[in-house]
Design a protein around this motif. Structure first.
Motif, short mmCIF file in Angstrom:
data_model
loop_
_atom_site.label_atom_id
_atom_site.label_comp_id
_atom_site.label_asym_id
_atom_site.label_seq_id
_atom_site.Cartn_x
_atom_site.Cartn_y
_atom_site.Cartn_z
N LEU A 1 -0.69 5.80 3.64
CA LEU A 1 -1.02 4.94 4.76
C LEU A 1 -2.42 4.36 4.57
O LEU A 1 -2.66 3.19 4.86
CB LEU A 1 -0.92 5.72 6.08
CG LEU A 1 -1.15 4.93 7.35
CD1 LEU A 1 -0.21 3.75 7.45
CD2 LEU A 1 -0.96 5.84 8.56
N GLN A 2 -3.34 5.16 4.05
CA GLN A 2 -4.69 4.67 3.80
C GLN A 2 -4.67 3.53 2.78
O GLN A 2 -5.42 2.56 2.91
CB GLN A 2 -5.62 5.79 3.34
CG GLN A 2 -7.08 5.35 3.23
CD GLN A 2 -7.64 4.91 4.57
OE1 GLN A 2 -7.56 5.64 5.55
NE2 GLN A 2 -8.22 3.72 4.63
N SER A 3 -3.79 3.61 1.78
CA SER A 3 -3.65 2.52 0.81
C SER A 3 -3.25 1.23 1.51
O SER A 3 -3.76 0.16 1.19
CB SER A 3 -2.58 2.85 -0.23
OG SER A 3 -2.86 4.01 -0.93
N ALA A 4 -2.32 1.34 2.46
CA ALA A 4 -1.88 0.15 3.20
C ALA A 4 -3.02 -0.39 4.06
O ALA A 4 -3.21 -1.60 4.15
CB ALA A 4 -0.67 0.49 4.06
N ILE A 5 -3.76 0.51 4.70
CA ILE A 5 -4.90 0.08 5.51
C ILE A 5 -5.93 -0.63 4.64
O ILE A 5 -6.42 -1.71 4.99
CB ILE A 5 -5.52 1.28 6.25
CG1 ILE A 5 -4.54 1.81 7.29
CG2 ILE A 5 -6.85 0.89 6.89
CD1 ILE A 5 -4.93 3.16 7.87
N ASP A 6 -6.24 -0.04 3.50
CA ASP A 6 -7.21 -0.64 2.59
C ASP A 6 -6.73 -2.01 2.10
O ASP A 6 -7.51 -2.97 2.06
CB ASP A 6 -7.49 0.28 1.40
CG ASP A 6 -8.19 1.56 1.80
OD1 ASP A 6 -8.75 1.63 2.92
OD2 ASP A 6 -8.17 2.51 0.99
N PHE A 7 -5.44 -2.10 1.75
CA PHE A 7 -4.88 -3.38 1.31
C PHE A 7 -4.96 -4.41 2.42
O PHE A 7 -5.38 -5.55 2.21
CB PHE A 7 -3.44 -3.19 0.84
CG PHE A 7 -2.82 -4.48 0.38
CD1 PHE A 7 -3.02 -4.95 -0.91
CD2 PHE A 7 -2.05 -5.23 1.25
CE1 PHE A 7 -2.46 -6.15 -1.33
CE2 PHE A 7 -1.49 -6.44 0.85
CZ PHE A 7 -1.69 -6.89 -0.45
N ASN A 8 -4.54 -4.01 3.63
CA ASN A 8 -4.58 -4.94 4.76
C ASN A 8 -6.00 -5.39 5.07
O ASN A 8 -6.24 -6.56 5.37
CB ASN A 8 -3.95 -4.32 6.00
CG ASN A 8 -2.44 -4.37 5.96
OD1 ASN A 8 -1.85 -4.99 5.10
ND2 ASN A 8 -1.82 -3.70 6.90
N ASN A 9 -6.96 -4.48 5.00
CA ASN A 9 -8.35 -4.84 5.24
C ASN A 9 -8.87 -5.81 4.18
O ASN A 9 -9.58 -6.76 4.49
CB ASN A 9 -9.24 -3.60 5.31
CG ASN A 9 -9.05 -2.83 6.59
OD1 ASN A 9 -8.58 -3.36 7.60
ND2 ASN A 9 -9.40 -1.56 6.56
N ALA A 10 -8.48 -5.57 2.93
CA ALA A 10 -8.94 -6.44 1.84
C ALA A 10 -8.28 -7.81 1.90
O ALA A 10 -8.82 -8.79 1.36
CB ALA A 10 -8.65 -5.77 0.49
N HIS A 11 -7.12 -7.89 2.54
CA HIS A 11 -6.37 -9.15 2.62
C HIS A 11 -6.06 -9.49 4.08
O HIS A 11 -4.98 -9.98 4.41
CB HIS A 11 -5.07 -9.04 1.83
CG HIS A 11 -5.27 -8.68 0.39
ND1 HIS A 11 -5.31 -7.38 -0.04
CD2 HIS A 11 -5.50 -9.45 -0.69
CE1 HIS A 11 -5.53 -7.35 -1.34
NE2 HIS A 11 -5.66 -8.60 -1.76
N ALA A 12 -7.02 -9.23 4.95
CA ALA A 12 -6.81 -9.37 6.40
C ALA A 12 -6.37 -10.77 6.79
O ALA A 12 -5.57 -10.93 7.72
CB ALA A 12 -8.07 -8.97 7.15
N ASP A 13 -6.87 -11.77 6.10
CA ASP A 13 -6.51 -13.14 6.48
C ASP A 13 -5.03 -13.40 6.31
O ASP A 13 -4.42 -14.16 7.07
CB ASP A 13 -7.32 -14.15 5.66
CG ASP A 13 -7.13 -13.98 4.15
OD1 ASP A 13 -6.96 -12.83 3.69
OD2 ASP A 13 -7.17 -14.99 3.44
N ALA A 14 -4.38 -12.72 5.37
CA ALA A 14 -2.96 -12.94 5.12
C ALA A 14 -2.08 -11.86 5.73
O ALA A 14 -0.94 -12.11 6.06
CB ALA A 14 -2.70 -12.99 3.61
N GLU A 15 -2.60 -10.66 5.87
CA GLU A 15 -1.77 -9.53 6.29
C GLU A 15 -1.85 -9.25 7.79
O GLU A 15 -0.85 -9.21 8.48
CB GLU A 15 -2.15 -8.26 5.52
CG GLU A 15 -2.01 -8.41 4.02
CD GLU A 15 -0.60 -8.71 3.57
OE1 GLU A 15 0.35 -8.22 4.20
OE2 GLU A 15 -0.44 -9.45 2.60
N ILE A 16 -3.03 -9.01 8.29
CA ILE A 16 -3.20 -8.58 9.68
C ILE A 16 -3.07 -9.74 10.64
O ILE A 16 -2.63 -9.58 11.77
CB ILE A 16 -4.52 -7.82 9.85
CG1 ILE A 16 -4.48 -6.54 9.02
CG2 ILE A 16 -4.78 -7.49 11.31
CD1 ILE A 16 -5.75 -5.75 9.03
#
Length: 112
Positions: free
Chosen positions: A70-85
């Motif tokens: 889950l932390q991997s997903a959070i880190d990925f989403n944070n790094a790509h927040a403009d496209a993911e979140i």
């Protein structure tokens, strides 16, 4: 937090597709259905969801969170927040696991 328009549009599209395929779709809000409280829902997010996501990611190949947590997903989403979140607004849900739970048994089940 209001539901983003792309999510609402996708949901309505799915309802229309189900109806077109012959399904009977019932609008529970319009029918006056009283939804029960979500007591315990956050408890599930505290550990079951986290563990299930880790098991699911273990089956993935060729995606950014393959074999992750889950932390991997959070880190990925944070790094790509403009496209993911921006579309799903998943930040608050995914960050739930990192909060300290008052119950030590639950905190121990959430570790790792």
């Amino acid at each position: 937090m209001p539901t983003p328009q792309p999510v609402l549009d996708a949901f309505e599209g799915a309802v229309e597709a189900l109806t077109a395929a012959g399904a009977t779709v019932i609008d529970l809000d319009a029918a006056g259905f009283t939804f029960p409280p979500a007591t315990g829902e956050l408890l599930v997010l505290d550990f079951d969801f986290r563990n299930d996501v880790k098991a699911y990611f273990a089956t993935r190949v060729g995606v950014p969170v393959a074999g992750g947590t889950l932390q991997s997903a959070i880190d990925f989403n944070n790094a790509h927040a403009d496209a993911e979140i921006a579309v799903l607004q998943s930040g608050p849900v995914l960050s739930r696991h990192s909060r300290s739970h008052p119950d030590p048994m639950i905190r121990s089940r959430c570790s790792g």
